[in-house]
Write an enzyme that holds these catalytic residues in place. Structure first.
Site, PDB file in Angstrom:
ATOM      1  N   HIS A   1      -2.495  -2.338  -9.345  1.00  0.00           N
ATOM      2  CA  HIS A   1      -3.565  -1.534  -8.883  1.00  0.00           C
ATOM      3  C   HIS A   1      -4.414  -2.885  -9.111  1.00  0.00           C
ATOM      4  O   HIS A   1      -5.049  -3.401  -9.661  1.00  0.00           O
ATOM      5  CB  HIS A   1      -3.935  -0.313  -9.051  1.00  0.00           C
ATOM      6  CG  HIS A   1      -4.091   0.400  -8.152  1.00  0.00           C
ATOM      7  ND1 HIS A   1      -5.840   0.743  -7.855  1.00  0.00           N
ATOM      8  CD2 HIS A   1      -3.467   1.520  -7.339  1.00  0.00           C
ATOM      9  CE1 HIS A   1      -5.800   1.646  -6.721  1.00  0.00           C
ATOM     10  NE2 HIS A   1      -4.644   1.533  -6.325  1.00  0.00           N
TER      11      HIS A   1
ATOM     12  N   HIS B   1       0.614  -0.973  -0.059  1.00  0.00           N
ATOM     13  CA  HIS B   1      -0.215   0.527  -0.267  1.00  0.00           C
ATOM     14  C   HIS B   1       1.301   1.407  -0.009  1.00  0.00           C
ATOM     15  O   HIS B   1       1.644   1.256  -0.956  1.00  0.00           O
ATOM     16  CB  HIS B   1      -1.295   0.047   1.053  1.00  0.00           C
ATOM     17  CG  HIS B   1      -1.877   0.715   1.497  1.00  0.00           C
ATOM     18  ND1 HIS B   1      -2.974   1.674   0.146  1.00  0.00           N
ATOM     19  CD2 HIS B   1      -2.780   1.131   2.123  1.00  0.00           C
ATOM     20  CE1 HIS B   1      -3.238   2.703   0.332  1.00  0.00           C
ATOM     21  NE2 HIS B   1      -3.386   1.750   1.816  1.00  0.00           N
TER      22      HIS B   1
ATOM     23  N   ASP C   1       2.408   5.093  -6.915  1.00  0.00           N
ATOM     24  CA  ASP C   1       3.901   5.378  -6.769  1.00  0.00           C
ATOM     25  C   ASP C   1       5.107   5.165  -7.125  1.00  0.00           C
ATOM     26  O   ASP C   1       5.971   5.107  -6.740  1.00  0.00           O
ATOM     27  CB  ASP C   1       3.631   4.586  -4.937  1.00  0.00           C
ATOM     28  CG  ASP C   1       2.385   4.433  -4.344  1.00  0.00           C
ATOM     29  OD1 ASP C   1       2.437   6.039  -3.751  1.00  0.00           O
ATOM     30  OD2 ASP C   1       2.128   3.249  -3.869  1.00  0.00           O
TER      31      ASP C   1
HETATM   32  N1  CMC Z   1       4.779  -7.173 -10.742  1.00  0.00           N
HETATM   33  C1  CMC Z   1       4.773  -8.464 -11.266  1.00  0.00           C
HETATM   34  N2  CMC Z   1       3.054  -8.401 -11.182  1.00  0.00           N
HETATM   35  C2  CMC Z   1       2.340  -8.578 -11.184  1.00  0.00           C
HETATM   36  C3  CMC Z   1       2.115  -7.434  -9.899  1.00  0.00           C
HETATM   37  C4  CMC Z   1       3.735  -5.959 -10.063  1.00  0.00           C
HETATM   38  N3  CMC Z   1       3.550  -5.227  -9.544  1.00  0.00           N
HETATM   39  N4  CMC Z   1       1.387  -6.900  -9.654  1.00  0.00           N
HETATM   40  C5  CMC Z   1       0.582  -8.158  -9.673  1.00  0.00           C
HETATM   41  N5  CMC Z   1       0.915  -9.052 -10.775  1.00  0.00           N
HETATM   42  C6  CMC Z   1       0.550  -9.995 -11.670  1.00  0.00           C
HETATM   43  C7  CMC Z   1       0.398 -10.892 -10.314  1.00  0.00           C
HETATM   44  O1  CMC Z   1       1.587 -12.039 -10.030  1.00  0.00           O
HETATM   45  C8  CMC Z   1      -0.834 -11.948 -11.022  1.00  0.00           C
HETATM   46  O2  CMC Z   1      -0.777 -12.723 -12.159  1.00  0.00           O
HETATM   47  P1  CMC Z   1      -1.467 -13.658 -12.658  1.00  0.00           P
HETATM   48  O3  CMC Z   1      -2.809 -13.731 -12.603  1.00  0.00           O
HETATM   49  O4  CMC Z   1      -0.166 -14.919 -13.368  1.00  0.00           O
HETATM   50  O5  CMC Z   1      -0.730 -14.720 -11.159  1.00  0.00           O
HETATM   51  C9  CMC Z   1      -1.527 -10.737 -11.614  1.00  0.00           C
HETATM   52  O6  CMC Z   1      -0.377  -9.829 -12.202  1.00  0.00           O
HETATM   53  C10 CMC Z   1      -2.832  -9.869 -10.735  1.00  0.00           C
HETATM   54  O7  CMC Z   1      -2.120  -9.017  -9.731  1.00  0.00           O
HETATM   55  P2  CMC Z   1      -3.099  -9.185  -8.289  1.00  0.00           P
HETATM   56  O8  CMC Z   1      -1.455  -9.565  -7.292  1.00  0.00           O
HETATM   57  O9  CMC Z   1      -3.698 -10.521  -7.996  1.00  0.00           O
HETATM   58  O10 CMC Z   1      -3.024  -7.638  -8.664  1.00  0.00           O
HETATM   59  P3  CMC Z   1      -3.847  -7.888  -6.784  1.00  0.00           P
HETATM   60  O11 CMC Z   1      -5.217  -6.667  -7.084  1.00  0.00           O
HETATM   61  O12 CMC Z   1      -4.301  -7.978  -5.226  1.00  0.00           O
HETATM   62  O13 CMC Z   1      -2.421  -6.758  -6.404  1.00  0.00           O
HETATM   63  C11 CMC Z   1      -1.864  -4.349  -5.476  1.00  0.00           C
HETATM   64  C12 CMC Z   1      -2.489  -4.875  -6.784  1.00  0.00           C
HETATM   65  C13 CMC Z   1      -1.290  -3.072  -5.886  1.00  0.00           C
HETATM   66  C14 CMC Z   1      -1.064  -5.147  -4.386  1.00  0.00           C
HETATM   67  C15 CMC Z   1      -0.024  -5.398  -6.849  1.00  0.00           C
HETATM   68  O14 CMC Z   1      -0.384  -5.401  -8.020  1.00  0.00           O
HETATM   69  C16 CMC Z   1       1.017  -5.106  -6.681  1.00  0.00           C
HETATM   70  O15 CMC Z   1       1.632  -5.670  -5.526  1.00  0.00           O
HETATM   71  N6  CMC Z   1       2.025  -3.998  -7.267  1.00  0.00           N
HETATM   72  C17 CMC Z   1       2.934  -4.035  -6.249  1.00  0.00           C
HETATM   73  C18 CMC Z   1       3.577  -2.566  -5.144  1.00  0.00           C
HETATM   74  C19 CMC Z   1       2.151  -1.174  -5.416  1.00  0.00           C
HETATM   75  O16 CMC Z   1       2.959  -1.206  -6.345  1.00  0.00           O
HETATM   76  N7  CMC Z   1       1.608  -1.126  -4.967  1.00  0.00           N
HETATM   77  C20 CMC Z   1       0.769   0.155  -4.754  1.00  0.00           C
HETATM   78  C21 CMC Z   1      -0.145   0.788  -5.250  1.00  0.00           C
HETATM   79  S1  CMC Z   1      -0.754   2.357  -5.194  1.00  0.00           S
HETATM   80  C22 CMC Z   1      -0.404   2.921  -4.428  1.00  0.00           C
HETATM   81  C23 CMC Z   1      -2.329   2.525  -2.754  1.00  0.00           C
HETATM   82  O17 CMC Z   1      -2.645   2.733  -3.718  1.00  0.00           O
HETATM   83  O18 CMC Z   1      -1.936   2.114  -2.267  1.00  0.00           O
END
Ligand code: CMC
Length: 428
Positions: free
Chosen positions: A307, A268, A363
């Site tokens: 996201h 986050h 971010d």
């Molecule tokens: N790098 C590589 N792969 C990713 C990433 C990433 N940053 N984000 C998602 N994926 C992949 C993930 O492995 C999954 O692949 P598969 O379908 O093959 O299993 C797919 O994309 C969907 O990801 P998810 O984890 O199910 O998506 P989510 O909605 O649960 O997670 C997130 C959203 C923001 C937690 C995630 O994208 C992430 O960890 N990003 C990096 C951390 C980040 O930048 N966070 C800041 C968010 S914006 C500020 C805020 O609002 O806090």
């Protein structure tokens, strides 16, 4: 039959049910009438991480994740970032309308005159270890504020609620600056009421021996815009924490401390810090393909990408990318920007990221700006927290005044053991 309804047939019983649809949703409680027998508890929906569950109605922030739209109280984020000040946006989030000039004057006065903290708070911050992460200091110190304002327990009085909100918005930068200066072993700087919200924050962070601190106007404005961009983001993890903890009717300082804790996590608000660490670790443009390969293989996560809601370019990231170059012009180019831009280019062309709709989020570039301003990485989530504070408070008050809201208490699907009987330890 009304068109705004959903017909469900339960194949276990052959029974059909008609559920009304309002604003594109059905009420989860309407599912409870779906039963196999009289003593059946009734149907629930199962939604880990609330991926498809609206926990509230809200009139504060609108996001269209597919189109990359973000609006506070109807105003596009791009317009607010270009024309408004952070305190104008805070007023907008809290009250629903942009302030008139006299209303803004009063609001600015109220915020400015609550920036000081009790001297015991200064001593409280002093008690943290010399290298305490400022986000840990912030979470605890905000919680500690609740013990200074027992009147904050009265949630039924709108004026008292407003007073706490002003206090919190005013004191967040003071606590953040104290946390920063404690970590640096520097004396604390008291607020300067002649400066703007962002200008005073820079003063409390950076003032040394000069009589009065004069903020660099470009940095002051950039910081103000960054705070605007972070001010609200509907039902994200920390806002949901604020609402859930606040729903127990605890005081807003305690609830906001929980929101800060949620923001602390690397998925986050900690992501901006993680982005700079990631770019530093990559080290050069030449090393990007190998890093991207590892990210695709699941060994790494491309921090600042992806996201839960945006499946398009995060509109805040667009504003921040432009802002980054303005700050670099003033402060000198951050060498990590070349790695960031190339990483973005490669990721946006790679089928792995394209298919999963992973775009840079807020971010991805914000950390680079903070770093160019001379701020250490572990202060980045603290800056996010200061920006998000009016949003947390607006959402908290909306929750309190919503007659449909009650103490947050999700259900579970129990998959553990059935009843079994105690066996004395000697017989196990
Ligand atoms: N790098 C590589 N792969 C990713 C990433 C990433 N940053 N984000 C998602 N994926 C992949 C993930 O492995 C999954 O692949 P598969 O379908 O093959 O299993 C797919 O994309 C969907 O990801 P998810 O984890 O199910 O998506 P989510 O909605 O649960 O997670 C997130 C959203 C923001 C937690 C995630 O994208 C992430 O960890 N990003 C990096 C951390 C980040 O930048 N966070 C800041 C968010 S914006 C500020 C805020 O609002 O806090």
């Amino acid at each position: 039959m009304s068109k705004d309804s959903l017909t469900i047939k339960d194949n276990r019983t052959g029974e059909s049910y008609e559920l009304p649809i309002t604003h594109g949703t059905i009420r989860a409680m309407d599912l409870r009438q779906i039963k196999t027998s009289e003593d059946d508890f009734g149907m629930m929906s199962y939604d880990p991480a609330y991926k498809n569950t609206a926990s509230t109605t809200s009139r504060i922030t609108f996001i269209d994740g597919d189109k990359g739209i973000l609006r506070y109280r109807g105003y596009p984020i791009e317009e607010l970032a270009e024309h408004a000040t952070f305190l104008e946006v805070a007023y907008l989030l809290l009250t629903g309308e942009l302030p008139t000039t006299p209303a803004l004057d009063v609001f600015e006065h109220q915020i400015t005159h609550h920036t000081m903290v009790h001297e015991n708070i200064r001593e409280f911050v002093d008690a943290f270890r010399y290298d305490a992460h400022p986000m840990g200091t912030l979470c605890s110190t905000v919680a500690a504020l609740s013990t200074f304002y027992p009147d904050a327990k009265d949630l039924s009085n709108p004026e008292l609620r407003r007073l706490q909100m002003h206090r919190i918005i005013a004191k967040m930068p003071t606590i953040a600056a104290y946390a920063y200066r404690h970590r640096r072993g520097l004396p604390y700087v008291y607020p300067d009421n002649d400066l703007s919200y962002a200008g005073n924050f820079l003063n409390m962070l950076f003032k040394m021996m000069e009589q009065t601190y004069t903020p660099n106007p470009i940095i002051e404005r950039a910081l103000d815009v960054l705070l605007i961009l972070h001010a609200d983001h509907e039902q994200n993890c920390s806002t949901s924490a604020m609402r859930a903890v606040g729903s127990s009717h605890v005081d807003p300082y305690s609830a906001l401390s929980a929101a800060c804790a949620a923001l602390y996590g690397p998925l986050h608000g900690g992501a901006n810090e993680a982005v700079v660490r990631m770019l530093t670790e990559i080290g050069s443009v030449a090393a990007i393909p190998e890093f991207v390969k590892r990210a695709k293989g699941g060994e790494e996560r491309l921090m600042g990408f992806g996201h839960r809601v945006y499946k398009n370019y995060d509109p805040r990231a667009k504003v921040i990318k432009k802002l980054a170059y303005e700050v670099f012009e003033e402060m000198g180019k951050n060498p990590l920007i070349d790695i960031a831009v190339e990483l973005e280019r490669i990721a946006l062309e790679d089928p792995y990221f394209v298919e999963r709709k992973l775009y840079p989020n807020v971010d991805f570039y914000s950390g680079l700006i903070y770093e160019s301003m001379g701020l250490p990485v572990d202060l980045f989530p603290v800056l996010f927290a200061i920006g998000r504070t009016p949003g947390w408070l607006a959402q908290w008050e909306e929750m309190l005044t919503d007659p449909e809201q009650k103490i947050a208490r999700p259900r579970q699907v129990y998959l553990g053991e059935g009843e079994r009987h105690y066996i004395p330890i000697s017989e196990r």
